[in-house]
Design an enzyme around this catalytic site. Structure first.
Site, mmCIF file in Angstrom:
data_model
loop_
_atom_site.group_PDB
_atom_site.id
_atom_site.type_symbol
_atom_site.label_atom_id
_atom_site.label_comp_id
_atom_site.label_asym_id
_atom_site.label_seq_id
_atom_site.Cartn_x
_atom_site.Cartn_y
_atom_site.Cartn_z
ATOM 1 N N SER A 23 0.782 -1.346 0.007
ATOM 2 C CA SER A 23 -0.141 -0.101 -0.066
ATOM 3 C C SER A 23 0.976 1.331 -0.055
ATOM 4 O O SER A 23 0.363 2.349 -0.405
ATOM 5 C CB SER A 23 -0.838 0.003 1.178
ATOM 6 O OG SER A 23 -1.981 -1.086 1.114
ATOM 7 N N THR A 33 3.331 -3.407 15.253
ATOM 8 C CA THR A 33 3.987 -2.365 14.990
ATOM 9 C C THR A 33 3.468 -1.077 14.598
ATOM 10 O O THR A 33 2.211 -1.298 14.278
ATOM 11 C CB THR A 33 5.325 -2.810 14.238
ATOM 12 O OG1 THR A 33 4.756 -2.556 12.877
ATOM 13 C CG2 THR A 33 6.187 -3.762 14.548
ATOM 14 N N HIS A 77 3.732 0.162 11.866
ATOM 15 C CA HIS A 77 3.536 0.367 10.517
ATOM 16 C C HIS A 77 2.249 0.791 10.016
ATOM 17 O O HIS A 77 2.130 1.573 9.054
ATOM 18 C CB HIS A 77 3.944 -1.115 9.926
ATOM 19 C CG HIS A 77 5.152 -1.007 9.392
ATOM 20 N ND1 HIS A 77 6.381 -1.032 9.844
ATOM 21 C CD2 HIS A 77 5.516 -0.742 7.970
ATOM 22 C CE1 HIS A 77 7.505 -1.025 8.955
ATOM 23 N NE2 HIS A 77 6.828 -0.924 8.030
#
Ligand code: RBF
Length: 162
Positions: A63, A93, A95
């Site tokens: 993405s 995490t 991210h």
């Protein structure tokens, strides 16, 4: 509050897409989900009269790469609108936050830079089941909704420029 079924809309409110050209960029991460989003988007464009030769579909790895992939489609194809499809699932995490923020801001900037519709078809979910529910599952298909949005935005442009 019940979540909207993404594939339910008033058919009569969607104009013909027969003269419109579309780019679709799809992230390969979580492909079980994004492949279904892409299928939904293509089927919906065709259902509303788009010609197969006027749909360019390309993939990017994840993405985070969607923004540049979409810009490539705007620069190097004749697409009137770009549909952006991905799926970011919350992990352990941070991210998730970085990717979602990056893509959201990136897409916003592209809309303004190119003065054409770049449609936000990114699922951002807590888990895979929520994503599958929105990729042809019990809550419809975000790809269908993104395709309808692209058609409606181009119709708005045509209405204001005729
Ligand atoms: N890309 C997605 O499209 N969806 C995700 O849920 C996703 N999660 C990621 C989690 C981690 C820990 C990493 C490192 C990458 C993830 N990516 C995801 C890929 C990201 O968008 C991009 O392709 C890579 O970071 C490029 O190296």
């Amino acid at each position: 509050m019940a979540t909207k079924n993404l594939s339910e809309y008033d058919l009569s409110s969607v104009p013909s897409a027969s003269e419109m050209k579309f780019g679709i960029v799809v992230a390969e991460w979580n492909y079980e989900v994004t492949g279904a989003l892409a299928q939904g988007a293509v089927d919906t464009l065709l259902k509303h009269g788009a010609k197969e030769e006027n749909i360019v579909l390309k993939h990017v790895p994840g993405s985070f790469e969607l923004t540049l992939g979409a810009q490539y489609l705007a620069e190097f194809t004749k697409s009137d609108a770009i549909i952006i499809l991905g799926c970011v699932i919350q992990g352990e995490t941070r991210h998730f936050d970085f990717i979602c923020e990056g893509v959201t801001q990136g897409i916003t900037n592209l809309n303004i830079k190119y003065n054409k519709p770049f449609i936000f078809g990114l699922l951002t979910t807590d888990n895979q089941q929520q994503a599958l529910d929105r990729a042809g599952g019990k809550l419809g298909n975000k790809g269908d909704e993104a395709a309808v949005t692209a058609i409606k935005m181009l119709a708005l442009r045509d209405d204001l420029t005729k």
